[in-house]
Design a protein around this motif. Sequence first.
Motif, PDB file in Angstrom:
ATOM      1  N   PHE A 237       0.779  -1.127  -0.031  1.00  0.00           N
ATOM      2  CA  PHE A 237      -0.023  -0.039  -0.033  1.00  0.00           C
ATOM      3  C   PHE A 237       1.009   1.120   0.035  1.00  0.00           C
ATOM      4  O   PHE A 237       1.930   1.467   0.812  1.00  0.00           O
ATOM      5  N   ASP A 238       0.428   2.223  -0.932  1.00  0.00           N
ATOM      6  CA  ASP A 238       1.658   3.256  -1.073  1.00  0.00           C
ATOM      7  C   ASP A 238       1.258   4.425   0.039  1.00  0.00           C
ATOM      8  O   ASP A 238       0.103   4.577   0.400  1.00  0.00           O
ATOM      9  N   GLY A 239       2.307   4.444   1.033  1.00  0.00           N
ATOM     10  CA  GLY A 239       2.145   5.314   2.128  1.00  0.00           C
ATOM     11  C   GLY A 239       1.622   4.725   3.195  1.00  0.00           C
ATOM     12  O   GLY A 239       1.430   5.094   4.142  1.00  0.00           O
ATOM     13  N   ALA A 240       1.954   3.197   3.415  1.00  0.00           N
ATOM     14  CA  ALA A 240       1.544   2.409   4.377  1.00  0.00           C
ATOM     15  C   ALA A 240       2.211   2.905   5.872  1.00  0.00           C
ATOM     16  O   ALA A 240       3.239   3.333   5.714  1.00  0.00           O
ATOM     17  N   MET A 241       1.254   2.935   6.734  1.00  0.00           N
ATOM     18  CA  MET A 241       2.230   3.443   8.094  1.00  0.00           C
ATOM     19  C   MET A 241       1.690   2.447   9.217  1.00  0.00           C
ATOM     20  O   MET A 241       0.646   2.814  10.127  1.00  0.00           O
ATOM     21  N   TYR A 255      -2.505  -9.318  13.228  1.00  0.00           N
ATOM     22  CA  TYR A 255      -3.185  -8.267  12.740  1.00  0.00           C
ATOM     23  C   TYR A 255      -2.319  -6.989  12.940  1.00  0.00           C
ATOM     24  O   TYR A 255      -1.845  -6.912  14.068  1.00  0.00           O
ATOM     25  N   ILE A 256      -2.227  -6.169  11.893  1.00  0.00           N
ATOM     26  CA  ILE A 256      -1.195  -5.046  12.021  1.00  0.00           C
ATOM     27  C   ILE A 256      -2.153  -3.672  11.708  1.00  0.00           C
ATOM     28  O   ILE A 256      -2.691  -3.623  10.382  1.00  0.00           O
ATOM     29  N   ALA A 257      -2.363  -2.916  12.549  1.00  0.00           N
ATOM     30  CA  ALA A 257      -3.434  -1.710  12.383  1.00  0.00           C
ATOM     31  C   ALA A 257      -2.394  -0.881  11.484  1.00  0.00           C
ATOM     32  O   ALA A 257      -1.011  -0.851  11.386  1.00  0.00           O
ATOM     33  N   ASP A 258      -2.965  -0.289  10.414  1.00  0.00           N
ATOM     34  CA  ASP A 258      -2.513   1.026   9.543  1.00  0.00           C
ATOM     35  C   ASP A 258      -3.151   1.987   9.409  1.00  0.00           C
ATOM     36  O   ASP A 258      -4.358   2.042   8.973  1.00  0.00           O
ATOM     37  N   MET A 259      -2.620   3.209   9.764  1.00  0.00           N
ATOM     38  CA  MET A 259      -3.689   4.498  10.110  1.00  0.00           C
ATOM     39  C   MET A 259      -3.638   5.115   8.921  1.00  0.00           C
ATOM     40  O   MET A 259      -4.298   5.955   8.538  1.00  0.00           O
ATOM     41  N   MET A 260      -2.593   4.799   7.911  1.00  0.00           N
ATOM     42  CA  MET A 260      -2.902   5.367   6.347  1.00  0.00           C
ATOM     43  C   MET A 260      -3.641   4.435   5.611  1.00  0.00           C
ATOM     44  O   MET A 260      -4.426   4.959   4.718  1.00  0.00           O
ATOM     45  N   ALA A 261      -3.449   3.152   5.822  1.00  0.00           N
ATOM     46  CA  ALA A 261      -4.203   2.116   4.911  1.00  0.00           C
ATOM     47  C   ALA A 261      -6.017   2.277   5.610  1.00  0.00           C
ATOM     48  O   ALA A 261      -6.626   1.583   4.846  1.00  0.00           O
ATOM     49  N   GLY A 283      -7.763   6.212  10.131  1.00  0.00           N
ATOM     50  CA  GLY A 283      -6.561   6.242  11.329  1.00  0.00           C
ATOM     51  C   GLY A 283      -6.591   4.850  12.056  1.00  0.00           C
ATOM     52  O   GLY A 283      -6.269   5.084  13.103  1.00  0.00           O
ATOM     53  N   CYS A 284      -6.666   3.772  11.681  1.00  0.00           N
ATOM     54  CA  CYS A 284      -6.762   2.506  12.256  1.00  0.00           C
ATOM     55  C   CYS A 284      -5.479   2.406  13.052  1.00  0.00           C
ATOM     56  O   CYS A 284      -4.382   2.473  12.580  1.00  0.00           O
ATOM     57  N   HIS A 285      -5.344   2.246  14.462  1.00  0.00           N
ATOM     58  CA  HIS A 285      -4.203   2.571  15.456  1.00  0.00           C
ATOM     59  C   HIS A 285      -4.176   1.405  16.204  1.00  0.00           C
ATOM     60  O   HIS A 285      -2.838   0.873  16.271  1.00  0.00           O
ATOM     61  N   GLY A 286      -4.875   0.912  17.288  1.00  0.00           N
ATOM     62  CA  GLY A 286      -4.776   0.148  18.450  1.00  0.00           C
ATOM     63  C   GLY A 286      -5.509  -0.993  18.441  1.00  0.00           C
ATOM     64  O   GLY A 286      -6.915  -0.859  17.752  1.00  0.00           O
ATOM     65  N   LEU A 287      -5.128  -1.983  18.704  1.00  0.00           N
ATOM     66  CA  LEU A 287      -5.936  -3.309  18.876  1.00  0.00           C
ATOM     67  C   LEU A 287      -5.826  -4.232  20.165  1.00  0.00           C
ATOM     68  O   LEU A 287      -4.776  -4.203  20.820  1.00  0.00           O
ATOM     69  N   TYR A 288      -7.011  -4.223  20.730  1.00  0.00           N
ATOM     70  CA  TYR A 288      -7.005  -4.732  22.161  1.00  0.00           C
ATOM     71  C   TYR A 288      -8.129  -5.874  22.002  1.00  0.00           C
ATOM     72  O   TYR A 288      -9.327  -5.937  21.643  1.00  0.00           O
ATOM     73  N   VAL A 289      -7.758  -7.180  22.643  1.00  0.00           N
ATOM     74  CA  VAL A 289      -8.563  -8.376  22.768  1.00  0.00           C
ATOM     75  C   VAL A 289      -9.524  -8.352  23.690  1.00  0.00           C
ATOM     76  O   VAL A 289      -9.182  -7.840  24.973  1.00  0.00           O
ATOM     77  N   SER A 290     -10.601  -8.726  23.686  1.00  0.00           N
ATOM     78  CA  SER A 290     -11.637  -8.947  24.795  1.00  0.00           C
ATOM     79  C   SER A 290     -11.181 -10.209  25.812  1.00  0.00           C
ATOM     80  O   SER A 290     -10.454 -10.791  25.497  1.00  0.00           O
TER      81      SER A 290
END
Length: 391
Positions: A237-241, A255-261, A283-290
């Motif tokens: 993805f061009d500009g992936a972050m 799973y990897i959050a990507d705030m630009m994708a 702006g997908c950023h943080g990941l937390y499991v229940s």
Amino acid sequence: MHRNLVTRTLIAGAALIALAACGTQSPDPAPQALNTKAAVPAPPKKPVQGLPGMPPVLDPKDVYAADRPNQLSPVVKDFPSRVYVPNTESDTVSVIDPKTYEIIETIPVGRQPQHVVPSWDLKTLWVNNNRGHTLTPIDPKTGKAGKEVEVHDPYNLYFTPNGKYAVVMASLDRELVFRDPHTMERIKTEPVTCYGVNHADFSADGKYFIVSCEFSGELLKVDTEKMEVVGQQKLPFDGAMPQDVKISPDGKKFYIADMMADGMWVLDGEKFTEPTLLPTGKGCHGLYVSRDSREMYVSNRGEGSISVFDFTRNKLTKKWHLPDGGSPDMGGVSADGKVLWLSGRYDAEVYAIDTRTGTQLARIPVGDGPHGLAVYPQPGRYSLGHTGIFR
């Protein structure tokens, strides 16, 4: 008549012979004939052969089996429940009482604190003072800060699953620095060619971990025992972050959050092949499991929302929008699993969200630039670092 008599006699004789033949077999098979083979027991669960020195995996199908509601380790069961918020632009840590939603203390720390990280043995909280080049230890039993320890460029901090090393994500130095988990003495430096190493998570067996490189849009695969990078790839993805990293309960996917994708990359960690993108929000950023390992809360910092991903159904099932917007970033789930705590990175506030309904329970003003807050204590036997990855 004679012929008919003979015929009837022959038929009757045949019938008697047939009955006699049937009578030579038992009406029911012998009891032992019902079980000619011994019953085969179900194969036992194959134990996970983990990294040497790593605590045994409790459930091969769920790496989060030790994280059930209020299942606190004896080490932390008497610690007061608090939310520790590092304010990157205020150089402080705000301490919140989760029962009252009030700040009860403000702790001065070093320059640009990024994350509050529970130690592997659960006894210390380390504040990562990124531009101050120090770690500030906090005793979670008393809430008191100790003497700062010199560590260069500590953007983020992790611990190997066997507790042998701390791993400093030296983002600007472009290094993974393996250190003594107590003294923080440098043991090995692994230079990297990507830019902005920041977040990570470990495989179920602990033998490798996946690292996101924020500024060059890349992923690394690192051999834990050898302390070496063994794989590297550019995200498609061009500009992936890429940001936060989290493994699935069954250990099969990362799973990897990507705030630009604006979504999560789904990666096969073993094969380390090209991942696929699952859109979640801007702006997908943080990941937390229940706490029941069924769902994952995904903070979308660019749109003020939280997406809910169902592991079993492999799909997004809900999206919660914060009233009046916001910038939900990093955080954690309460010990009982009922509240999701997230920092509001660009709004100098913290959000408390009901995990059953998505209702905002509180919006608490804190210092400037709140980032990697830690909810502590949490269930689990040991910590892998970041804002609280427990197993």
